[in-house]
Design a protein around this motif. Structure first.
Motif, PDB file in Angstrom:
ATOM      1  N   TRP A   1       0.835  -1.211   0.000  1.00 43.02           N
ATOM      2  CA  TRP A   1       0.000   0.000   0.000  1.00 43.02           C
ATOM      3  C   TRP A   1       0.869   1.260   0.000  1.00 43.02           C
ATOM      4  O   TRP A   1       0.567   2.241  -0.680  1.00 43.02           O
ATOM      5  N   ALA A   2       1.963   1.241   0.749  1.00 40.73           N
ATOM      6  CA  ALA A   2       2.825   2.415   0.842  1.00 40.73           C
ATOM      7  C   ALA A   2       4.019   2.356  -0.102  1.00 40.73           C
ATOM      8  O   ALA A   2       4.663   3.376  -0.340  1.00 40.73           O
ATOM      9  N   TYR A   3       4.321   1.167  -0.633  1.00 38.36           N
ATOM     10  CA  TYR A   3       5.494   1.021  -1.498  1.00 38.36           C
ATOM     11  C   TYR A   3       5.127   0.935  -2.979  1.00 38.36           C
ATOM     12  O   TYR A   3       5.408   1.846  -3.762  1.00 38.36           O
ATOM     13  N   LEU A   4       4.466  -0.136  -3.364  1.00 38.15           N
ATOM     14  CA  LEU A   4       4.233  -0.366  -4.790  1.00 38.15           C
ATOM     15  C   LEU A   4       3.043   0.418  -5.333  1.00 38.15           C
ATOM     16  O   LEU A   4       3.050   0.846  -6.489  1.00 38.15           O
ATOM     17  N   LEU A   5       2.023   0.604  -4.507  1.00 36.78           N
ATOM     18  CA  LEU A   5       0.832   1.298  -4.989  1.00 36.78           C
ATOM     19  C   LEU A   5       1.129   2.723  -5.460  1.00 36.78           C
ATOM     20  O   LEU A   5       0.746   3.090  -6.573  1.00 36.78           O
ATOM     21  N   PRO A   6       1.809   3.571  -4.653  1.00 33.03           N
ATOM     22  CA  PRO A   6       2.085   4.924  -5.146  1.00 33.03           C
ATOM     23  C   PRO A   6       2.993   4.958  -6.370  1.00 33.03           C
ATOM     24  O   PRO A   6       2.828   5.805  -7.251  1.00 33.03           O
ATOM     25  N   ILE A   7       3.942   4.019  -6.434  1.00 33.63           N
ATOM     26  CA  ILE A   7       4.828   3.958  -7.602  1.00 33.63           C
ATOM     27  C   ILE A   7       4.027   3.588  -8.848  1.00 33.63           C
ATOM     28  O   ILE A   7       4.206   4.169  -9.929  1.00 33.63           O
ATOM     29  N   THR A   8       3.123   2.623  -8.706  1.00 29.86           N
ATOM     30  CA  THR A   8       2.283   2.201  -9.829  1.00 29.86           C
ATOM     31  C   THR A   8       1.372   3.340 -10.277  1.00 29.86           C
ATOM     32  O   THR A   8       1.232   3.610 -11.482  1.00 29.86           O
ATOM     33  N   ILE A   9       0.746   4.017  -9.315  1.00 25.28           N
ATOM     34  CA  ILE A   9      -0.167   5.117  -9.648  1.00 25.28           C
ATOM     35  C   ILE A   9       0.571   6.236 -10.365  1.00 25.28           C
ATOM     36  O   ILE A   9       0.074   6.799 -11.351  1.00 25.28           O
ATOM     37  N   THR A  10       1.769   6.547  -9.890  1.00 26.11           N
ATOM     38  CA  THR A  10       2.562   7.598 -10.540  1.00 26.11           C
ATOM     39  C   THR A  10       2.912   7.223 -11.971  1.00 26.11           C
ATOM     40  O   THR A  10       2.879   8.060 -12.879  1.00 26.11           O
ATOM     41  N   GLN A  11       3.229   5.952 -12.201  1.00 28.71           N
ATOM     42  CA  GLN A  11       3.557   5.505 -13.559  1.00 28.71           C
ATOM     43  C   GLN A  11       2.330   5.568 -14.464  1.00 28.71           C
ATOM     44  O   GLN A  11       2.438   5.951 -15.636  1.00 28.71           O
ATOM     45  N   ILE A  12       1.165   5.218 -13.933  1.00 28.00           N
ATOM     46  CA  ILE A  12      -0.055   5.184 -14.741  1.00 28.00           C
ATOM     47  C   ILE A  12      -0.591   6.587 -14.996  1.00 28.00           C
ATOM     48  O   ILE A  12      -0.961   6.943 -16.125  1.00 28.00           O
ATOM     49  N   ILE A  13      -0.601   7.428 -13.953  1.00 28.38           N
ATOM     50  CA  ILE A  13      -1.247   8.744 -14.055  1.00 28.38           C
ATOM     51  C   ILE A  13      -0.274   9.834 -14.490  1.00 28.38           C
ATOM     52  O   ILE A  13      -0.641  10.769 -15.193  1.00 28.38           O
ATOM     53  N   GLY A  14       0.982   9.731 -14.051  1.00 30.44           N
ATOM     54  CA  GLY A  14       1.946  10.761 -14.413  1.00 30.44           C
ATOM     55  C   GLY A  14       2.267  11.691 -13.253  1.00 30.44           C
ATOM     56  O   GLY A  14       2.214  11.302 -12.081  1.00 30.44           O
ATOM     57  N   GLU A  15       2.578  12.940 -13.565  1.00 36.04           N
ATOM     58  CA  GLU A  15       3.093  13.871 -12.554  1.00 36.04           C
ATOM     59  C   GLU A  15       2.082  14.203 -11.461  1.00 36.04           C
ATOM     60  O   GLU A  15       2.463  14.649 -10.375  1.00 36.04           O
TER      61      GLU A  15
ATOM     62  N   PHE B   1      -2.877  12.415  -6.393  1.00 30.93           N
ATOM     63  CA  PHE B   1      -3.912  11.379  -6.485  1.00 30.93           C
ATOM     64  C   PHE B   1      -3.726  10.347  -5.375  1.00 30.93           C
ATOM     65  O   PHE B   1      -4.691   9.961  -4.707  1.00 30.93           O
ATOM     66  N   TYR B   2      -2.489   9.924  -5.161  1.00 31.16           N
ATOM     67  CA  TYR B   2      -2.226   8.967  -4.090  1.00 31.16           C
ATOM     68  C   TYR B   2      -2.535   9.584  -2.729  1.00 31.16           C
ATOM     69  O   TYR B   2      -3.025   8.901  -1.819  1.00 31.16           O
ATOM     70  N   GLY B   3      -2.268  10.876  -2.584  1.00 26.05           N
ATOM     71  CA  GLY B   3      -2.601  11.556  -1.336  1.00 26.05           C
ATOM     72  C   GLY B   3      -4.087  11.505  -1.039  1.00 26.05           C
ATOM     73  O   GLY B   3      -4.502  11.303   0.109  1.00 26.05           O
ATOM     74  N   THR B   4      -4.918  11.685  -2.074  1.00 22.59           N
ATOM     75  CA  THR B   4      -6.367  11.622  -1.857  1.00 22.59           C
ATOM     76  C   THR B   4      -6.808  10.203  -1.504  1.00 22.59           C
ATOM     77  O   THR B   4      -7.720  10.011  -0.694  1.00 22.59           O
ATOM     78  N   LEU B   5      -6.161   9.209  -2.103  1.00 25.35           N
ATOM     79  CA  LEU B   5      -6.463   7.823  -1.746  1.00 25.35           C
ATOM     80  C   LEU B   5      -6.086   7.544  -0.291  1.00 25.35           C
ATOM     81  O   LEU B   5      -6.815   6.851   0.435  1.00 25.35           O
ATOM     82  N   SER B   6      -4.940   8.084   0.144  1.00 28.04           N
ATOM     83  CA  SER B   6      -4.515   7.911   1.527  1.00 28.04           C
ATOM     84  C   SER B   6      -5.494   8.566   2.488  1.00 28.04           C
ATOM     85  O   SER B   6      -5.804   8.019   3.550  1.00 28.04           O
ATOM     86  N   SER B   7      -5.975   9.741   2.119  1.00 24.26           N
ATOM     87  CA  SER B   7      -6.962  10.416   2.957  1.00 24.26           C
ATOM     88  C   SER B   7      -8.264   9.631   2.996  1.00 24.26           C
ATOM     89  O   SER B   7      -8.912   9.526   4.054  1.00 24.26           O
ATOM     90  N   LEU B   8      -8.674   9.067   1.847  1.00 22.96           N
ATOM     91  CA  LEU B   8      -9.868   8.227   1.832  1.00 22.96           C
ATOM     92  C   LEU B   8      -9.673   7.029   2.757  1.00 22.96           C
ATOM     93  O   LEU B   8     -10.594   6.652   3.504  1.00 22.96           O
ATOM     94  N   ASN B   9      -8.500   6.444   2.714  1.00 25.99           N
ATOM     95  CA  ASN B   9      -8.178   5.337   3.604  1.00 25.99           C
ATOM     96  C   ASN B   9      -8.426   5.729   5.061  1.00 25.99           C
ATOM     97  O   ASN B   9      -9.063   4.986   5.823  1.00 25.99           O
ATOM     98  N   CYS B  10      -7.966   6.895   5.441  1.00 25.50           N
ATOM     99  CA  CYS B  10      -8.141   7.356   6.820  1.00 25.50           C
ATOM    100  C   CYS B  10      -9.600   7.686   7.129  1.00 25.50           C
ATOM    101  O   CYS B  10     -10.086   7.414   8.237  1.00 25.50           O
ATOM    102  N   ILE B  11     -10.298   8.280   6.166  1.00 27.71           N
ATOM    103  CA  ILE B  11     -11.712   8.609   6.371  1.00 27.71           C
ATOM    104  C   ILE B  11     -12.522   7.339   6.596  1.00 27.71           C
ATOM    105  O   ILE B  11     -13.380   7.269   7.494  1.00 27.71           O
ATOM    106  N   VAL B  12     -12.250   6.312   5.792  1.00 30.69           N
ATOM    107  CA  VAL B  12     -12.957   5.037   5.952  1.00 30.69           C
ATOM    108  C   VAL B  12     -12.659   4.439   7.326  1.00 30.69           C
ATOM    109  O   VAL B  12     -13.557   3.923   8.001  1.00 30.69           O
ATOM    110  N   VAL B  13     -11.404   4.533   7.751  1.00 25.53           N
ATOM    111  CA  VAL B  13     -11.043   4.028   9.078  1.00 25.53           C
ATOM    112  C   VAL B  13     -11.822   4.773  10.160  1.00 25.53           C
ATOM    113  O   VAL B  13     -12.380   4.162  11.074  1.00 25.53           O
ATOM    114  N   VAL B  14     -11.870   6.096  10.045  1.00 29.80           N
ATOM    115  CA  VAL B  14     -12.569   6.909  11.042  1.00 29.80           C
ATOM    116  C   VAL B  14     -14.059   6.571  11.083  1.00 29.80           C
ATOM    117  O   VAL B  14     -14.662   6.441  12.151  1.00 29.80           O
TER     118      VAL B  14
END
Length: 409
Positions: free
Chosen positions: A235-249, A254-267
């Motif tokens: 989640w913290a290693y390969l996922l952001p690298i993959t997203i950056t390769q797919i989406i670009g700069e 984008f990964y930051g928003t996914l991380s925030s969603l992760n925390c919102i769901v936890v809350v």
């Protein structure tokens, strides 16, 4: 509100630890973005990041083990104070100096110190709770951690490109505020004794190896948990690298928003999930947690060209994360002699770091040389094997710790 009633009646110190976790993680800007800092700002490849991280994991192994040993023998409050103050100063110094490979090394040293005291925090949760209250205490602290993380990954993603130094300084400040609250409100660190659980009674064994020889099931679970930690670490290693390769700069944002969603769901979901799974045996919970994490990764790879689907994948993954996080530590500590909690917990962290590091190197090599799909296929296959391993452990655990099965864990 009835879901929140489950947290009533816990020892006061648990609520203080909840507040400390919240404050500390409000400023956790660097950790969630570290893979992107190394790849985007310092130009490292996936395999280089894995090797770089592995070097410090190897260095941190004796530190982590020693941290667990002194936590069982000395004042836990003093250990946490020394660790947190040192870590916060290191983070602030990194921000002032500026970020390059040298300061990243200094940052890793701070992280190493913080990891060494993680076993102290875990043992305090066990010390301050008994029986079914331990799952509730673990759930509450996990909730506090993620309340703090709701916005920090998104803020980190926004600061990454132009205000990288500020990320480190804010992380250090939040660490200092956390330890101030800890010192003001926690005076008594004496452990509660669960007279109904014979497996937590103090042992006369003289070292951790002897304890694990007498409790082989614990060690077997630790191996499975280490493999699970490797899977979760993607989640913290390969996922952001993959997203950056797919989406670009814009991948970092984008990964930051996914991380925030992760925390919102936890809350939003930790409280009801804690209540809903309370009647399940702990091994069944861990199987469920791994299954949901695996399902999230499968959904991600199926819809890798459709970024909007990442959010659904992360939602499913996060429910699995919740189930695992609030289950694994109580499951182990109920089976560990209380005077060896920190040592065995620190050994588990060391094992997890070893598995994560070796796994990162292997997956990074596959990713760089074979491709995205192959790397994620390997991860999903290993996750499926951990679920099978838990299933095979169910009978052995029940035979070894029958008193824990008289009632639901």
């Amino acid at each position: 509100m009835k879901f929140f009633n489950q947290y009533k009646g816990l020892r006061k110190e648990i609520y203080v630890l909840f507040a400390c976790k919240l404050i500390d993680n409000v400023g956790s800007l660097v950790g969630p973005m570290l893979a992107l800092i190394l790849s985007v700002k310092l130009g490292m490849s996936a395999s280089e990041i894995a090797i770089f991280s592995t070097i410090f994991v190897i260095i941190s192994l004796p530190v982590g083990l020693y941290g667990g040993k002194i936590s069982d023998k000395f004042n836990k409050k003093l250990i946490i104070n020394i660790g947190d103050i040192t870590t916060s100063l290191i983070y602030i110094i990194c921000g002032i100096i500026g970020i390059n490979k040298t300061t990243i090394i200094i940052y890793y040293i701070g992280s190493m110190i913080q990891q060494a005291e993680n076993s102290t925090y875990e043992s305090l949760v066990a010390d301050f709770s008994i029986g079914e209250d331990r799952e509730k205490a673990s759930s509450l602290l996990y909730l506090g951690l993620n309340l703090g993380l709701v916005l920090s990954p998104t803020i980190g993603g926004l600061l990454l490109n132009n205000h990288l130094q500020l990320m480190f300084i804010l992380s250090g400040i939040s660490e200092l505020l956390s330890i101030i609250v800890f010192d003001i409100f926690i005076k008594d660190t004496s452990a509660l004794i669960d007279t109904n659980n014979i497996y937590e009674s103090k042992t006369e064994k003289t070292n951790t190896i002897q304890v694990l020889k007498d409790n082989k099931v614990i060690f077997m679970f630790m191996i499975i948990l280490a493999v699970s930690a490797f899977i979760y670490n993607m989640w913290a290693y390969l996922l952001p690298i993959t997203i950056t390769q797919i989406i670009g700069e814009n991948g970092s944002v984008f990964y930051g928003t996914l991380s925030s969603l992760n925390c919102i769901v936890v809350v939003l979901c930790t409280v009801p999930v804690t209540s809903l799974i309370s009647k399940f045996y702990s091994i069944n919970r861990m199987m469920l947690g791994n299954f949901l994490e695996m399902s999230g990764f499968i959904l991600f790879i199926i819809f890798i060209k459709q970024p909007i689907m990442y959010y659904l994948a992360i939602f499913i993954f996060t429910i699995g994360e919740i189930v695992n996080t609030i289950t694994t530590s109580p499951h182990l500590t109920k089976r560990i002699p209380m005077n060896y909690r920190a040592r065995i917990t620190s050994l588990l962290y060391v094992m997890e770091n070893i598995f994560c590091s070796i796994g990162q190197i292997a997956i990074g090599f596959v990713y760089d040389n074979v491709g995205i799909n192959s790397a994620w296929t390997v991860i999903i296959a290993i996750d499926a094997l951990t679920i099978l391993a838990y299933q095979l452990m169910k009978k052995k655990d029940k035979n070894t710790y029958p008193n824990l099965y008289k009632e639901q864990d």
